[in-house]
Scaffold this motif. Structure first.
Motif, PDB file in Angstrom:
ATOM      1  N   SER A   1       0.449   4.206  -1.025  1.00 55.68           N
ATOM      2  CA  SER A   1      -0.033   5.419  -0.553  1.00 55.68           C
ATOM      3  C   SER A   1       0.006   5.909   0.895  1.00 55.68           C
ATOM      4  O   SER A   1       0.036   7.168   1.112  1.00 55.68           O
ATOM      5  CB  SER A   1      -1.424   5.725  -1.534  1.00 55.68           C
ATOM      6  OG  SER A   1      -2.071   4.794  -0.917  1.00 55.68           O
TER       7      SER A   1
ATOM      8  N   PRO B   1      -0.104   4.505   5.352  1.00 57.47           N
ATOM      9  CA  PRO B   1      -0.441   3.558   6.252  1.00 57.47           C
ATOM     10  C   PRO B   1      -1.979   2.868   6.166  1.00 57.47           C
ATOM     11  O   PRO B   1      -2.815   3.513   5.637  1.00 57.47           O
ATOM     12  CB  PRO B   1      -0.476   4.198   7.520  1.00 57.47           C
ATOM     13  CG  PRO B   1      -0.438   5.618   7.401  1.00 57.47           C
ATOM     14  CD  PRO B   1      -0.221   5.836   6.106  1.00 57.47           C
TER      15      PRO B   1
ATOM     16  N   ASN C   1       0.842  -1.213  -0.246  1.00 55.75           N
ATOM     17  CA  ASN C   1      -0.008   0.011  -0.058  1.00 55.75           C
ATOM     18  C   ASN C   1       0.894   1.117  -0.172  1.00 55.75           C
ATOM     19  O   ASN C   1       1.218   1.701   0.971  1.00 55.75           O
ATOM     20  CB  ASN C   1      -0.925  -0.042   1.216  1.00 55.75           C
ATOM     21  CG  ASN C   1      -2.061   0.882   1.117  1.00 55.75           C
ATOM     22  OD1 ASN C   1      -2.768   0.912   0.122  1.00 55.75           O
ATOM     23  ND2 ASN C   1      -2.220   2.111   1.938  1.00 55.75           N
TER      24      ASN C   1
HETATM   25  C1  LIG Z   1      -3.568   3.085   1.808  1.00 57.18           C
HETATM   26  O1  LIG Z   1      -3.083   4.085   2.161  1.00 57.18           O
HETATM   27  C2  LIG Z   1      -3.850   5.255   1.980  1.00 57.18           C
HETATM   28  C3  LIG Z   1      -3.124   6.455   2.651  1.00 57.18           C
HETATM   29  O2  LIG Z   1      -2.824   6.116   3.884  1.00 57.18           O
HETATM   30  C4  LIG Z   1      -5.040   5.024   2.874  1.00 57.18           C
HETATM   31  O3  LIG Z   1      -5.940   6.296   2.727  1.00 57.18           O
HETATM   32  C5  LIG Z   1      -5.835   3.796   2.621  1.00 57.18           C
HETATM   33  O4  LIG Z   1      -6.770   3.771   3.192  1.00 57.18           O
HETATM   34  C6  LIG Z   1      -4.895   2.712   2.626  1.00 57.18           C
HETATM   35  N1  LIG Z   1      -5.722   1.462   2.088  1.00 57.18           N
HETATM   36  C7  LIG Z   1      -6.462   0.708   2.943  1.00 57.18           C
HETATM   37  C8  LIG Z   1      -7.136  -0.060   1.992  1.00 57.18           C
HETATM   38  O5  LIG Z   1      -6.319   0.766   4.036  1.00 57.18           O
END
Ligand SMILES: *[C@@H]1O[C@H](CO)[C@@H](O)[C@H](O)[C@H]1NC(C)=O
Length: 318
Positions: free
Chosen positions: A169, A171, A167
């Motif tokens: 982008s 946490p 992931n």
């Molecule tokens: C992946 O990271 C982004 C940024 O923190 C976040 O908004 C998103 O919810 C994350 N994905 C999940 C499914 O937790």
């Protein structure tokens, strides 16, 4: 008969003064982190080798284990995959497991392992953090940028903080599982494929308190059913005598005071089961062994009865 999903209640525990959280523990249902890997392992023919590796692995997500234990566990998962024709699903889910956030005892980020993995499939992978973790301070007090806060092989802090290859982008949501979010570990060989998950979460390891139930033997289909029920009863009888001051061996799992207990540092750490549920040893249905879970009293009794064992939860007739 309906088999309910067995869930160990691990909730967010908070200490607070006047309702203001001070240091919030961020936790997860650790057993969920290896469910898909274990299913892939079973499918690949790993048999009785799958569950102990999975159980040892999810235990490393607790707050107590050292920074490299999760990676070491992922290495063990890959090692087993390599004995099973490099099963691609097992490798993929091991790569995801290596990136699953760990529990934080106090809402601080969890330090990264500072060693290379044994298997190249894990190169460059490190755990994500939960969104509730403070990105600037790590457990133990280290500030982001100092020793232990930058993953092995990197020269600057993870950006964005708390992200990982699976992931990129940022946490992930507190308590969530990467395997629920993605099937792409973010490494070049990652492939997305559907995988069914097992309905029952296995919690027993083959050591200490649980060894009676986990003792190996050849399981002729059906032959293990009654034995599993009797083994679960024996464990429940044993558990009923345990207290938080009982001595235990690292990694033991048990029920203590109706809560789910894990042995950390020679003492049982008890996680209370959710309201109206209780902790019990239960017979597995599809293979030899038992599991420990939080469930309702009536579900626990029904499962024991379904095994053919008589005498209720502990076999004493109660
Ligand atoms: C992946 O990271 C982004 C940024 O923190 C976040 O908004 C998103 O919810 C994350 N994905 C999940 C499914 O937790």
């Amino acid at each position: 008969m309906v088999y309910l999903s067995v869930v160990v209640a691990v909730a967010l525990a908070a200490t607070s003064v006047n309702g203001v959280p001070l240091t919030k523990r961020i936790a997860q249902v650790i057993a969920d982190s290896t469910t898909k890997w274990e299913a892939a392992c079973d499918k690949a023919g790993g048999g009785e080798k799958c569950n102990p590796v999975a159980v040892a692995a999810f235990g490393t997500l607790l707050a107590a284990p050292g920074p490299c234990e999760q990676q070491d566990a992922a290495d063990n998962m890959i090692d087993l995959a390599k004995t099973l024709k490099n099963d691609p699903d097992m490798i993929k889910f091991a790569q995801l497991f290596a990136q699953q956030p760990r529990n934080s005892p106090n809402s601080q980020s969890v330090p990264y392992c500072q060693q290379a993995p044994k298997n190249s499939e894990l190169n460059g992978l490190f755990q994500c953090q939960f969104q509730g973790d403070d990105p600037k301070t790590f457990v133990g007090g280290a500030k982001a940028g100092s020793t232990g806060t930058i993953p092995f092989g990197m020269s600057s802090p993870v950006s964005p903080a708390g992200s990982c290859k699976a992931n990129t982008s940022g946490p992930i949501k507190d308590g969530s599982q990467l395997t629920d979010i993605t099937s792409d570990p973010g490494v070049t060989s990652g492939t997305a494929s559907a995988s069914t998950s097992l309905p029952i979460i296995l919690l027993n390891s083959g050591s200490g308190l649980t060894s009676a139930a986990a003792a190996s033997g050849t399981a002729s289909s059906g032959g293990f059913k009654l034995q599993n029920g009797k083994d679960a009863q024996k464990l429940n009888a044993k558990f009923s005598k345990l207290t938080t001051s009982s001595s235990c061996n690292e990694g033991d799992q048990a029920c203590v005071n109706n809560g789910f207990a894990q042995c950390v540092g020679g003492k049982f750490q008890v996680t209370q089961c959710a309201a109206s549920t209780t902790c019990a040893a239960l017979p597995l249905v599809n293979s030899k062994g038992t599991s420990i879970a939080c469930t309702t009293q009536s579900d626990a009794e029904a499962r024991i009865k379904a095994s053919g064992a008589t005498g209720g939860l502990t076999g004493s007739g109660a």
